[in-house]
Design an enzyme around this catalytic site. Structure first.
Site: not given
Ligand code: GRF
Length: 211
Positions: A104, A102, A131, A140
């Site tokens: 984050h 993932n 991260s 997370d």
């Molecule tokens: C990203 O900023 C990620 O960090 C968070 O959700 C957002 C998703 O953006 N978990 P996208 O759908 O990749 O444009």
């Protein structure tokens, strides 16, 4: 040289800008592999259109069991959560342990959960970032593979900071997936291995700001 046998599944919920960065990285050869399937838990999101444009099969699936069944058919080496806003259950995360990652938007372990940018600003932090970590049952909280740091500027806003962190995400995630695709990262007994050696602190990926 692209390694078309390295197969990556991407799970999304929204705009899919990270998905796009990953697709672009497979096409330019940074990632030696291919996105072979996209799962969204929401209908009609831009990320699904991005998959369609790239000719990648996609499905809208809203529960763990059906997601696991779809993934079992796809049989990807790596499952990438990219803005996937559904919390996956413990059985699911255990089933795919070591191949589920993932991204984050914080320098974990700081600011798990939502609204990370506003929380970093409210705390008076001087830096924020993103991260990439292995997914475990606790949200997370899995082993952190790599991070990119984004300096906080005077009079920053949560929106401006989020935009700059996203630019860093679009560099960090493809780089980490590239390392997976060439076998440089693995998880053994909850310990990350990088180039066959234990990784005790997250790798730092330099992120360049928008041109
Ligand atoms: C990203 O900023 C990620 O960090 C968070 O959700 C957002 C998703 O953006 N978990 P996208 O759908 O990749 O444009």
């Amino acid at each position: 040289m692209s390694n078309p046998s390295y197969s990556i599944a991407v799970l999304i919920s929204g705009s899919g800008s990270n998905l796009q960065a990953i697709i672009d990285a497979t096409q330019c050869g940074l990632i030696e592999g291919k996105v072979t399937g996209v799962i969204s838990n929401r209908d009609n999101v831009l990320g699904l259109e991005r998959a369609r444009q790239a000719g990648i099969p996609s499905a809208v699936i809203k529960d763990d069991a059906s997601t696991a069944a779809y993934l079992a058919e796809l049989s990807p080496q790596l499952i990438v959560l990219a803005g996937y806003m559904r919390v996956l259950g413990a059985a699911f995360t255990r089933q795919f342990a070591g191949q589920l990652i993932n991204i984050h938007p914080s320098l974990l372990p700081a600011y798990r959960g939502l609204d990370t940018h506003a929380r970093a600003l409210a705390a008076g932090d001087t830096q924020h970032g993103c991260s990439v970590h292995f997914v475990t049952p606790e949200l997370d909280a899995g082993p952190i593979i790599a991070q990119a740091i984004v300096p906080i500027e005077p009079n920053d806003t949560a929106e401006a900071l989020q935009k700059r962190v996203q630019i860093a995400e679009h560099q960090l995630y493809p780089q980490v997936i590239a390392w997976f695709s060439t076998g440089r990262i693995a998880l053994h007994n909850d310990q990350i291995q990088f180039d066959q050696a234990p990784l005790y602190t997250p790798l730092l990926v330099p992120a360049t700001s928008a041109a």
